[in-house]
Design an enzyme around this catalytic site. Structure first.
Site, short mmCIF file in Angstrom:
data_model
loop_
_atom_site.label_atom_id
_atom_site.label_comp_id
_atom_site.label_asym_id
_atom_site.label_seq_id
_atom_site.Cartn_x
_atom_site.Cartn_y
_atom_site.Cartn_z
N ASP A 134 0.90 -1.32 0.04
CA ASP A 134 -0.05 -0.09 -0.07
C ASP A 134 0.97 1.18 -0.01
O ASP A 134 2.19 1.28 0.51
CB ASP A 134 -0.88 0.18 1.18
CG ASP A 134 -2.19 -0.92 1.20
OD1 ASP A 134 -2.15 -1.85 0.16
OD2 ASP A 134 -2.86 -0.76 1.75
N ASP A 135 0.20 2.41 -0.22
CA ASP A 135 0.47 3.83 -0.44
C ASP A 135 1.68 4.25 -1.15
O ASP A 135 2.15 5.31 -1.08
CB ASP A 135 1.28 4.07 1.11
CG ASP A 135 0.15 3.92 2.32
OD1 ASP A 135 -0.97 3.48 1.94
OD2 ASP A 135 0.36 4.31 3.40
N HIS A 173 3.56 -2.24 3.20
CA HIS A 173 3.69 -0.84 2.87
C HIS A 173 4.96 -0.95 1.68
O HIS A 173 5.76 -1.68 1.98
CB HIS A 173 3.73 -0.05 3.74
CG HIS A 173 2.28 0.19 4.60
ND1 HIS A 173 2.03 -0.69 5.46
CD2 HIS A 173 1.23 0.97 4.16
CE1 HIS A 173 0.81 -0.29 5.77
NE2 HIS A 173 0.28 0.64 5.08
ZN LIG Z 1 -2.60 3.04 3.27
#
Ligand SMILES: [Zn+2]
Length: 253
Positions: free
Chosen positions: A49-50, A201
């Site tokens: 993610d991100d 992440h």
């Molecule tokens: Zn996130």
């Protein structure tokens, strides 16, 4: 020839819905599906993610080295702007290596606190960015902070999207030392669940330390490491697949 016909049909369907979105009509009450785990036995879908970030290539290369696939949930404007040259290059690189790209919404806001127009905008802008940059409209969205409600699900369904959560949090974005993340991975691998859908992440320690160690161990444990769409039984990762666009002044954050 068959594939190109499908692409044309899907593109047509997309443009039609884009036009209809602004017309008054019956309210669509269908709720988007929410997936918290993989359904195909013996699969693991590693998710990141991100991003996009400078660590994408490293993660992608490690996965490719082991001949496995991952899924990247992108923001449009969170830790950086998706339209920056480097970020666009990283998204293209990850997609080009056959990993799944998906939406983590535009600005990483808490969708459950937003009005419908804002929710729609948070979803639309990153979908548009992925269509521009790599030519695909994602069929999967991960709500930031695992935060969603029926309004979010209704809007996601109208946009042709399913929600994806996770069943194992690597904790890599919460200041947890990578050694602890690796230890937690080893613990869960030793329990040998039928499937695993881990949240990671796109950060340095994950790219450099966690992923190389964990991918090796998951494979040694006999798991197949596949995309989210594959671990859900071969769902379509994208609503449409076409050609990327040409950057112009409208491509900005
Ligand atoms: Zn996130």
């Amino acid at each position: 020839m068959k594939t190109s016909s499908i692409v044309v049909l899907l593109s047509f369907g997309l443009s039609v819905s884009a036009v209809h979105r602004h017309r008054p009509g019956p309210v669509k009450r269908q709720l988007a599906q929410v997936f918290s785990n993989c359904t195909v036995p013996n699969t693991v879908a590693l998710t990141f993610d991100d991003g996009p970030s400078i660590y994408a290539r490293n993660i992608s290369d490690t996965l490719t080295k082991y001949n496995v696939k991952g899924t990247f949930f992108y923001n449009g404007n969170n830790r950086g702007c998706i339209y920056d040259q480097d970020n666009m290059a990283n998204v293209r690189y990850v997609y080009g290596q056959g990993h799944q790209v998906a939406s983590h919404t535009w600005g990483h806001r808490d969708l459950a606190t937003l009005g419908s127009d804002e929710v729609r905008d948070e979803m639309r802008r990153v979908e548009e960015a992925l269509q521009r940059i790599v030519g695909v409209v994602p069929a999967f969205m991960r709500p930031p902070y695992e935060s969603y409600n029926d309004n979010v699900r209704t809007i996601a369904a109208a946009r042709g999207q399913s929600l994806v959560l996770w069943d194992f949090d690597a904790g890599d974005d919460d200041g947890k030392p990578p050694a602890n993340t690796i230890r937690d991975y080893i613990d869960i691998i030793n329990q040998h669940p039928s499937t695993l859908l881990p949240l990671n992440h796109e950060i340095e320690t994950t790219a450099h330390q966690v992923v190389p160690e964990v991918v090796d161990r998951l494979r040694a444990a006999g798991y197949r490491l596949v995309t989210v769409a594959e671990c859900l039984g071969g769902m379509d990762p994208y609503q449409s697949v076409g050609e990327p666009g040409t950057p112009d002044a409208s491509w900005h954050c």
